[in-house]
Design an enzyme around this catalytic site. Structure first.
Site, PDB file in Angstrom:
ATOM      1  N   GLY A  46      -6.216 -43.760 -54.573  1.00 41.14           N
ATOM      2  CA  GLY A  46      -6.093 -45.179 -54.262  1.00 41.14           C
ATOM      3  C   GLY A  46      -6.248 -45.413 -52.780  1.00 41.14           C
ATOM      4  O   GLY A  46      -6.032 -44.507 -51.964  1.00 41.14           O
ATOM      5  N   GLU A 131       0.000 -48.809 -53.656  1.00 35.28           N
ATOM      6  CA  GLU A 131      -1.108 -49.540 -52.997  1.00 35.28           C
ATOM      7  C   GLU A 131      -0.704 -50.975 -52.675  1.00 35.28           C
ATOM      8  O   GLU A 131      -1.057 -51.492 -51.614  1.00 35.28           O
ATOM      9  CB  GLU A 131      -2.363 -49.530 -53.869  1.00 35.28           C
ATOM     10  CG  GLU A 131      -2.920 -48.155 -54.214  1.00 35.28           C
ATOM     11  CD  GLU A 131      -3.090 -47.234 -53.033  1.00 35.28           C
ATOM     12  OE1 GLU A 131      -3.285 -47.714 -51.895  1.00 35.28           O
ATOM     13  OE2 GLU A 131      -3.001 -46.014 -53.233  1.00 35.28           O
ATOM     14  N   HIS A 134       1.178 -51.253 -49.534  1.00 38.41           N
ATOM     15  CA  HIS A 134       0.344 -51.209 -48.319  1.00 38.41           C
ATOM     16  C   HIS A 134      -0.044 -52.619 -47.863  1.00 38.41           C
ATOM     17  O   HIS A 134      -0.208 -52.869 -46.669  1.00 38.41           O
ATOM     18  CB  HIS A 134      -0.942 -50.414 -48.563  1.00 38.41           C
ATOM     19  CG  HIS A 134      -0.815 -48.929 -48.350  1.00 38.41           C
ATOM     20  ND1 HIS A 134      -0.436 -48.376 -47.148  1.00 38.41           N
ATOM     21  CD2 HIS A 134      -1.049 -47.884 -49.182  1.00 38.41           C
ATOM     22  CE1 HIS A 134      -0.437 -47.044 -47.257  1.00 38.41           C
ATOM     23  NE2 HIS A 134      -0.802 -46.721 -48.479  1.00 38.41           N
TER      24      HIS A 134
HETATM   25 CO    CO Z   1      -0.946 -44.784 -49.166  1.00 38.29          CO
END
Ligand code: CO
Length: 160
Positions: A46, A131, A134
């Site tokens: 990812g 993800e 993030h």
């Molecule tokens: Co990462």
């Protein structure tokens, strides 16, 4: 398609809240293509746009031969819990145990601007959570219960 430069460790792009995509332009499609190429090149499962220095809510994931390209993804349902080891392409050579939901349902737009809903359990649920974090400037190390020591480094985890 082109490889994008990865951002590492203390790079400030990793700590910013990414902005929603308002319109899926050609540059967003090029970004998706480049992120897929970069993720594959780094053998990750990812990659989120801030990891290549782009503060937009865009994520790519490739898990069990399925490619997910997610624009403005949101977790709309989650349940259960699991504690497993995670790594991150932006924090090479490290891994740590993180508690995540066992199941998540994610709503997003695909590259055509169509709304999609995807469910993930186990590893896929973890990857979605990692993800999407993030996009809010959160790294797994912020949430890790413990970091793996060198002896456990070869454990089964994947970079995200
Ligand atoms: Co990462």
């Amino acid at each position: 398609m082109a490889l994008r430069k990865l951002r590492y460790e203390s790079d400030e792009a990793l700590r910013k809240v990414a902005k929603p995509v308002k319109e899926i332009t050609e540059s967003i499609q090029v970004l998706l293509d480049d992120m897929v190429e970069t993720m594959r090149h780094k053998e990750g499962v990812g990659l989120a746009a801030p990891q290549v220095g782009v503060l937009r809510r865009v994520v790519v994931i490739e898990y069990k031969d399925t490619l997910y390209e997610l624009i403005n993804p949101e977790i709309i349902e989650s349940s259960g819990s699991q504690k497993k080891s995670e790594g991150c392409l932006s924090l090479p050579g490290k891994s740590g145990i993180v508690e995540r939901p066992e199941y998540v349902k994610v709503k997003a737009l695909n590259r055509l601007g169509e709304e999609i809903v995807i469910e993930g359990t186990e590893s896929l649920a973890r990857i979605f959570c990692h993800e999407l974090d993030h996009l809010d400037g959160i790294l797994y190390t912020d949430k890790a219960i413990s970091m793996d020591d060198d002896e456990n480094y070869e454990d089964d985890y994947e970079d995200e």
